[in-house]
Design a protein around this motif. Sequence first.
Motif, PDB file in Angstrom:
ATOM      1  N   ARG A   1    -125.399  32.433  26.446  1.00  0.00           N
ATOM      2  CA  ARG A   1    -126.078  33.352  25.535  1.00  0.00           C
ATOM      3  C   ARG A   1    -127.590  33.177  25.672  1.00  0.00           C
ATOM      4  O   ARG A   1    -128.071  32.124  26.073  1.00  0.00           O
ATOM      5  N   LYS A   2    -128.330  34.214  25.277  1.00  0.00           N
ATOM      6  CA  LYS A   2    -129.792  34.158  25.390  1.00  0.00           C
ATOM      7  C   LYS A   2    -130.356  32.965  24.627  1.00  0.00           C
ATOM      8  O   LYS A   2    -131.206  32.226  25.145  1.00  0.00           O
TER       9      LYS A   2
ATOM     10  N   LEU B   1    -125.239  40.122  31.024  1.00  0.00           N
ATOM     11  CA  LEU B   1    -125.029  39.162  32.117  1.00  0.00           C
ATOM     12  C   LEU B   1    -123.813  38.295  31.805  1.00  0.00           C
ATOM     13  O   LEU B   1    -123.067  37.886  32.699  1.00  0.00           O
ATOM     14  N   ARG B   2    -123.628  38.032  30.525  1.00  0.00           N
ATOM     15  CA  ARG B   2    -122.477  37.252  30.057  1.00  0.00           C
ATOM     16  C   ARG B   2    -121.178  38.030  30.279  1.00  0.00           C
ATOM     17  O   ARG B   2    -120.189  37.491  30.784  1.00  0.00           O
ATOM     18  N   HIS B   3    -121.188  39.322  29.908  1.00  0.00           N
ATOM     19  CA  HIS B   3    -120.003  40.156  30.138  1.00  0.00           C
ATOM     20  C   HIS B   3    -119.720  40.296  31.631  1.00  0.00           C
ATOM     21  O   HIS B   3    -118.562  40.328  32.058  1.00  0.00           O
TER      22      HIS B   3
ATOM     23  N   ILE C   1    -130.413  31.512  35.243  1.00  0.00           N
ATOM     24  CA  ILE C   1    -129.452  30.676  34.509  1.00  0.00           C
ATOM     25  C   ILE C   1    -128.384  31.548  33.855  1.00  0.00           C
ATOM     26  O   ILE C   1    -127.192  31.225  33.879  1.00  0.00           O
ATOM     27  N   GLY C   2    -128.811  32.677  33.267  1.00  0.00           N
ATOM     28  CA  GLY C   2    -127.852  33.579  32.633  1.00  0.00           C
ATOM     29  C   GLY C   2    -126.834  34.111  33.619  1.00  0.00           C
ATOM     30  O   GLY C   2    -125.640  34.222  33.310  1.00  0.00           O
ATOM     31  N   MET C   3    -127.278  34.430  34.831  1.00  0.00           N
ATOM     32  CA  MET C   3    -126.358  34.933  35.856  1.00  0.00           C
ATOM     33  C   MET C   3    -125.411  33.840  36.347  1.00  0.00           C
ATOM     34  O   MET C   3    -124.247  34.101  36.639  1.00  0.00           O
ATOM     35  N   ALA C   4    -125.920  32.605  36.430  1.00  0.00           N
ATOM     36  CA  ALA C   4    -125.113  31.509  36.983  1.00  0.00           C
ATOM     37  C   ALA C   4    -124.097  30.959  35.993  1.00  0.00           C
ATOM     38  O   ALA C   4    -123.071  30.409  36.403  1.00  0.00           O
TER      39      ALA C   4
END
Length: 413
Positions: A220-221, A359-361, A213-216
Amino acid sequence: MEIVGNGTIYEVKPGKVYRLRHCIGKDPVTGKYLKSPCKTVYCTKRQARDELAKYKQELIEQDELSRHPEKAPVPTVREYAERHLRLRATNKKLSENTLAHDRSDFAHVVKLFGDFPLDELTADIINARCSAYRLAEGKSLNVLNRITKSLKTLYRRAVMDGLIEYRLNPCLGIDIDKPEPSDRRSLTENEFKRLAAVVDSKTMEARVVAVKIGMATGMRKGEVLGLTWKSVDLDSCKISITQQYTQDRSLKGPKSRAGKRILSIDEGSARYLARWKKIQMVDLEMHGVRQSADTPVVSTSLGGYCDPRDFSKWFRDFCVENGFGTYKIIEEYRDGQGKYGGWRRTRKKGYEGLCFHELRHTQATLLIGSRCDIKTVQHRLGHADVQTTLNIYSHVIDANDEAAAETIAALQA
């Protein structure tokens, strides 16, 4: 203190909120006029004028107390810090995690300056003790800046309480180097593809799904861990972000108003989540728990929210296992519990590598690098101001600008 004039009323919200301030004379060193702390009042303009006169009298009385310390003994830094923390604890808007950080920072302050009365601490003492603290105990500049920030908060309150004069505030002369801003690391396109392949090859379980999900989405965590199935529309490939699960294990709203947003996901990620939903339902039923719309997407075996600290620890191990990070020190020890010295444990220190926030950056960097417009990136990240996005990812925008110049040059050739 010599109060000059009748003071000033600043209008914050017409007819409702005003700020009051007085000129309290000139600084004998610089010759500049000194201002009293702002006092906020909630009343009409007419009442604000009366409050301004009362505030003037309060300042005169505070000055009188400062000239005659025998009337009101000045507390030590330790006593005043304890009082400050007690007042902070009564603020219902502050989380337990925030209060824990406050207690940790003020513990350093008390250790260094606790026995000093507020009016005897000087800027030279603060600078010398902070420097010695760093050398003796190897404290980072980040720690020193948190110490001085806490000390400034304490003395700002002391000035407002009339315990010391503004011009005698020792924090005005603090000279501590600021830490260098940390680089915002992001994965390259090839590294991102390799991580995606690793995630797809893993057996489906809640924490692996969180990485997916973080990659897609670049969420934020806390937003990923706080996501429930009622916020996931698999048919239209949409995810609604309405809450986050924080470090102190409580549900809160997003970081800012712009944090409440609806994100699109690709069809492949939607199919992945649909498969996970079925697997999770079976796993929960084995433990006697029924899956519902309020069940977290990233859940424990009993259908609860995953502890953010446990998840971060797992993610570090996951990255080390798959070549995205390393530990400087890995040592085995016995915990002293039971016979023969206790159970064998492994202690890991000095992690260096990918963290979940990167992953967000990565998503933002790859989107901007592929010419995605900045407003779309701002929306996906949930930044309240587009300027925040521009400031953080200016290096990628500069690279795009250079590529644009090359494109124009090629067209003119």
